[in-house]
Design a protein around this motif. Structure first.
Motif, PDB file in Angstrom:
ATOM      1  N   UNK A  74      24.369   9.714  16.268  1.00  0.00           N
ATOM      2  CA  UNK A  74      24.660   8.583  17.474  1.00  0.00           C
ATOM      3  C   UNK A  74      26.252   8.397  17.264  1.00  0.00           C
ATOM      4  N   UNK A  75      26.794   8.693  16.383  1.00  0.00           N
ATOM      5  CA  UNK A  75      28.365   8.570  16.370  1.00  0.00           C
ATOM      6  C   UNK A  75      29.116   9.545  17.092  1.00  0.00           C
ATOM      7  N   UNK A  86      29.385   7.950  -2.255  1.00  0.00           N
ATOM      8  CA  UNK A  86      28.332   7.612  -1.567  1.00  0.00           C
ATOM      9  C   UNK A  86      28.429   8.083  -0.181  1.00  0.00           C
ATOM     10  N   UNK A  87      27.224   9.062   0.275  1.00  0.00           N
ATOM     11  CA  UNK A  87      27.081   9.183   1.804  1.00  0.00           C
ATOM     12  C   UNK A  87      25.725   8.658   2.040  1.00  0.00           C
ATOM     13  N   UNK A  88      25.744   8.083   3.529  1.00  0.00           N
ATOM     14  CA  UNK A  88      24.759   7.356   4.133  1.00  0.00           C
ATOM     15  C   UNK A  88      24.497   8.280   5.287  1.00  0.00           C
ATOM     16  N   UNK A  89      23.228   8.741   5.130  1.00  0.00           N
ATOM     17  CA  UNK A  89      22.834   9.621   6.110  1.00  0.00           C
ATOM     18  C   UNK A  89      21.764   9.327   7.095  1.00  0.00           C
ATOM     19  N   UNK A  90      21.928   9.547   8.391  1.00  0.00           N
ATOM     20  CA  UNK A  90      21.034   8.844   9.460  1.00  0.00           C
ATOM     21  C   UNK A  90      21.339   7.489   9.336  1.00  0.00           C
ATOM     22  N   UNK A  91      22.697   6.891   9.126  1.00  0.00           N
ATOM     23  CA  UNK A  91      22.800   5.391   8.991  1.00  0.00           C
ATOM     24  C   UNK A  91      22.774   4.610   9.880  1.00  0.00           C
ATOM     25  N   UNK A  92      22.649   5.018  11.369  1.00  0.00           N
ATOM     26  CA  UNK A  92      22.489   3.986  12.559  1.00  0.00           C
ATOM     27  C   UNK A  92      23.537   2.966  12.335  1.00  0.00           C
ATOM     28  N   UNK A  93      23.409   1.797  13.061  1.00  0.00           N
ATOM     29  CA  UNK A  93      23.993   0.632  13.008  1.00  0.00           C
ATOM     30  C   UNK A  93      23.934  -0.346  11.935  1.00  0.00           C
ATOM     31  N   UNK A  94      24.186   0.250  10.517  1.00  0.00           N
ATOM     32  CA  UNK A  94      24.049  -0.783   9.569  1.00  0.00           C
ATOM     33  C   UNK A  94      25.426  -1.116   9.168  1.00  0.00           C
ATOM     34  N   UNK A 129      23.192   1.969  23.689  1.00  0.00           N
ATOM     35  CA  UNK A 129      22.264   2.635  23.467  1.00  0.00           C
ATOM     36  C   UNK A 129      21.446   1.865  22.247  1.00  0.00           C
ATOM     37  N   UNK A 130      22.169   1.717  21.537  1.00  0.00           N
ATOM     38  CA  UNK A 130      21.641   0.897  20.036  1.00  0.00           C
ATOM     39  C   UNK A 130      21.036  -0.489  20.417  1.00  0.00           C
ATOM     40  N   UNK A 131      21.560  -1.169  21.313  1.00  0.00           N
ATOM     41  CA  UNK A 131      21.177  -2.445  22.000  1.00  0.00           C
ATOM     42  C   UNK A 131      19.628  -2.348  22.326  1.00  0.00           C
ATOM     43  N   UNK A 132      19.760  -1.308  23.398  1.00  0.00           N
ATOM     44  CA  UNK A 132      18.666  -1.101  24.194  1.00  0.00           C
ATOM     45  C   UNK A 132      17.418  -0.979  23.027  1.00  0.00           C
ATOM     46  N   UNK A 133      17.687   0.287  22.212  1.00  0.00           N
ATOM     47  CA  UNK A 133      16.704   0.666  21.187  1.00  0.00           C
ATOM     48  C   UNK A 133      16.212  -0.408  20.177  1.00  0.00           C
TER      49      UNK A 133
END
Length: 229
Positions: free
Chosen positions: A56-57, A29-37, A67-71
């Motif tokens: 983002x990585x 499995x590849x998770x694309x645009x995964x963000x902070x999951x 950045x993640x916490x602000x968004x």
């Protein structure tokens, strides 16, 4: 442009949103645009390997976290103004219950990220330009990255991203099919038409996740003919 979503999805969320079976979890499995999951961390804990990809990585960890916490806070504030767009159930009776669950998922991601980056489970790339060889994976997942977060990039960007994911994976699953306002994306029909005209098999499949009203569907894409490297 509103973004009516919260990051921090868990393995349990992914199973519902992408209709993942026990057999699916054993696939490459590849998770694309995964963000902070926390999906990658959750799978790693079970002894299963997932590659998570997001531009983002590429950021240093402290900048990534900030950045993640602000968004995330901006996303929370957007959702608070549009509570009528959601179905509230026992699992998430209100926005604060949802927020706490997603914050826990984000913290699992932060705790796992540096180790996962070192051993190649997190890769800093964009979905429309992936470095992996043709059909390196059985399954590519894409959550919120298309139709919602990057809706403004238009049809061509979405087609490029989807066909790139279909190049590296036997099957692509994209969820949801909603724009940032919680409505069915106007990009969907021209994308479906293009894919069908270019020898891709496409299916809009119902899934067991309906937090967003009208949002319980994913797009499944496969190439009709697999080409060898």
């Amino acid at each position: 442009m509103a973004n009516l979503l919260l990051w921090g999805h868990s393995l349990a969320d992914y199973r519902q949103m992408f209709g993942l079976s026990d057999e699916d979890l054993d696939k490459k499995i590849i998770d694309c645009g995964a963000g902070p999951a926390s999906f990658n961390a959750d799978m790693h804990e079970l002894g299963k390997r997932v590659i998570s990809v997001d531009e983002l990585y590429q950021l240093p960890f402290d900048m990534l976290e900030t950045s993640i916490e602000k968004q995330f806070q901006a996303m929370h504030d957007e959702m608070a103004e549009h509570l009528d767009k959601f179905n509230w159930h026992d699992q998430y009776p209100d926005l604060e219950a949802l927020t706490q669950a997603r914050k826990q998922g984000m913290q699992r991601f932060f705790d796992d990220f540096e180790e996962g980056l070192t051993n190649g489970r997190y890769v800093g790339e964009e979905a429309q330009k992936l470095s992996f060889a043709n059909f390196s994976f059985d399954l590519a997942l894409c959550l919120h990255y298309l139709f919602t977060i990057h809706a403004a990039r238009g049809v061509d960007y979405h087609i490029q991203s989807i066909t790139e994911m279909a190049r590296i994976a036997q099957e692509v699953r994209i969820f949801p099919l909603l724009d940032g306002h919680g409505e069915i994306s106007e990009l969907l029909n021209p994308i479906l038409m293009h894919l069908q005209q270019n020898n891709y098999a496409v299916e809009v499949r119902q899934v067991n996740f309906d937090l967003h009203k009208n949002g319980n569907a994913m797009l499944v894409v496969r190439t009709k003919e697999c080409t060898l490297d």
